[in-house]
Scaffold this active site. Structure first.
Site, PDB file in Angstrom:
ATOM      1  N   GLY A 108     -19.631  16.427 135.384  1.00 53.22           N
ATOM      2  CA  GLY A 108     -18.469  15.558 135.546  1.00 53.22           C
ATOM      3  C   GLY A 108     -18.853  14.100 135.405  1.00 53.22           C
TER       4      GLY A 108
ATOM      5  N   GLY B 125     -11.301  30.782 125.785  1.00 55.93           N
ATOM      6  CA  GLY B 125     -11.543  31.102 124.373  1.00 55.93           C
ATOM      7  C   GLY B 125     -10.555  30.362 123.480  1.00 55.93           C
TER       8      GLY B 125
ATOM      9  N   ASP C 133     -13.589  22.929 128.128  1.00 59.35           N
ATOM     10  CA  ASP C 133     -13.321  23.596 126.846  1.00 59.35           C
ATOM     11  C   ASP C 133     -13.343  22.593 125.692  1.00 59.35           C
ATOM     12  OD1 ASP C 133     -13.003  25.921 128.293  1.00 59.35           O
ATOM     13  OD2 ASP C 133     -10.847  25.621 128.524  1.00 59.35           O
TER      14      ASP C 133
END
Ligand code: RIB
Length: 295
Positions: A211, A42, A242
């Protein structure tokens, strides 16, 4: 800008160790570096969204310890509105990651204060156009936030780490994002039938990041879209997911169409993995656009 990004998720103090390889059971490996950093999916996604130009707010929870104070300071430094980050008694969340010589990693998280995040205490801001969730906090909190977000906002779930997501949450999510390992855990396959199984999970759009093999976007009633990866030298893949999700949310909040936001996010992640860790928080929107022009 159509709206801001609202992130609900975990904040961790990351201990990141560089080592020649991940230890096997009973093995002691001699590492070469250790670093303490801001983290949590987060937190990382909120900081990335802000860095890529979105007005970003976060709801979460830290403990009343030194780590918690450090995490709040980093959110402030990144310009993330943390009005809804609560400080509670006890320990902040943390993670230990071991990055091997090829830049791949394995990690363990200990949730601490993040496990007490209460969805009923969270208010989705009026100004939020995109609501970003992950799997590091109690699922009840994600469900409560997704309910509040309603149909007028784009709800993105980055189902990391992977666990079976409850039907109500899947039903309320507009875009589900997983990496290869999470896609396999959710569908039970990494074979050619994986896209079909991802589509069957329910959300109208599902992205699997693969990836070096790029990514696949699976949409209801539309052809799958595959994007190849930008080949770059890898320093470390830690936090790349992220960077990808935060960049994607920021571009969507800007009103960009999903396909163009995806290309941007993929480039942001490529720069992230190839950049030394200490220089990653300088990567901004202008640099990503220049990278896309040159690729
Ligand atoms: O995706 C990387 C993040 O996952 C780390 O920052 C760590 O804290 C874990 O949450």
């Amino acid at each position: 800008m159509i709206g801001g990004v609202f992130v609900v998720g975990a904040l961790h103090l990351d201990v990141v160790v560089g080592a020649p390889h991940l230890p096997a059971i009973d093995e002691t490996v001699i590492g070469q570096s250790v670093d303490c950093r801001f983290g949590g999916k987060g937190g990382n996604q909120a900081v990335a969204a802000a860095r890529f130009g979105a007005s970003t707010a976060m709801a979460g929870r830290v403990g009343s310890d030194q780590f918690g104070r450090q995490l709040l300071k980093e959110l402030d430094g990144a310009g993330v509105d943390r009005t809804q980050v609560v400080v509670s008694d006890g320990k902040s969340g943390m993670s230990v990651a071991i990055v091997d010589s090829s830049g791949e990693y394995g990690a363990v998280i200990v949730s601490g204060a993040n496990s007490a995040i209460d969805g009923q205490m969270i208010n989705v801001p009026e100004s939020a156009g995109v609501v970003l969730l992950q799997n590091e906090i109690p699922e009840a909190a994600n469900v409560a936030v997704a309910r509040q977000a309603g149909k007028q906002r784009t709800v993105i779930l980055n189902a990391a780490p992977a666990h079976q997501v409850c039907p109500e949450l899947l039903d309320r999510v507009d875009l589900l994002i997983v990496n290869r390992c999470e896609a396999e855990q959710l569908t039970g396959t990494r074979g050619a039938e994986m896209p079909e199984k991802l589509a069957a999970l329910g959300p109208p759009a599902v992205i699997a990041t693969l990836g070096a093999d790029g990514l696949i976007l699976v949409r209801r009633d539309e052809n799958d879209l595959r994007l190849t990866a930008n080949p770059v030298p890898v320093v470390s893949t830690h936090g790349a997911g992220d960077a990808f999700v935060g960049a994607l949310a920021a571009e969507m909040a800007r009103g960009k169409a999903l396909e163009s936001a995806l290309e941007f996010a993929q480039s942001a992640a490529a720069i992230h993995v190839s950049r030394k860790v200490e220089n990653r928080n300088r990567i901004g929107r202008r640099e990503v656009l220049a990278f896309m022009n040159d690729s």
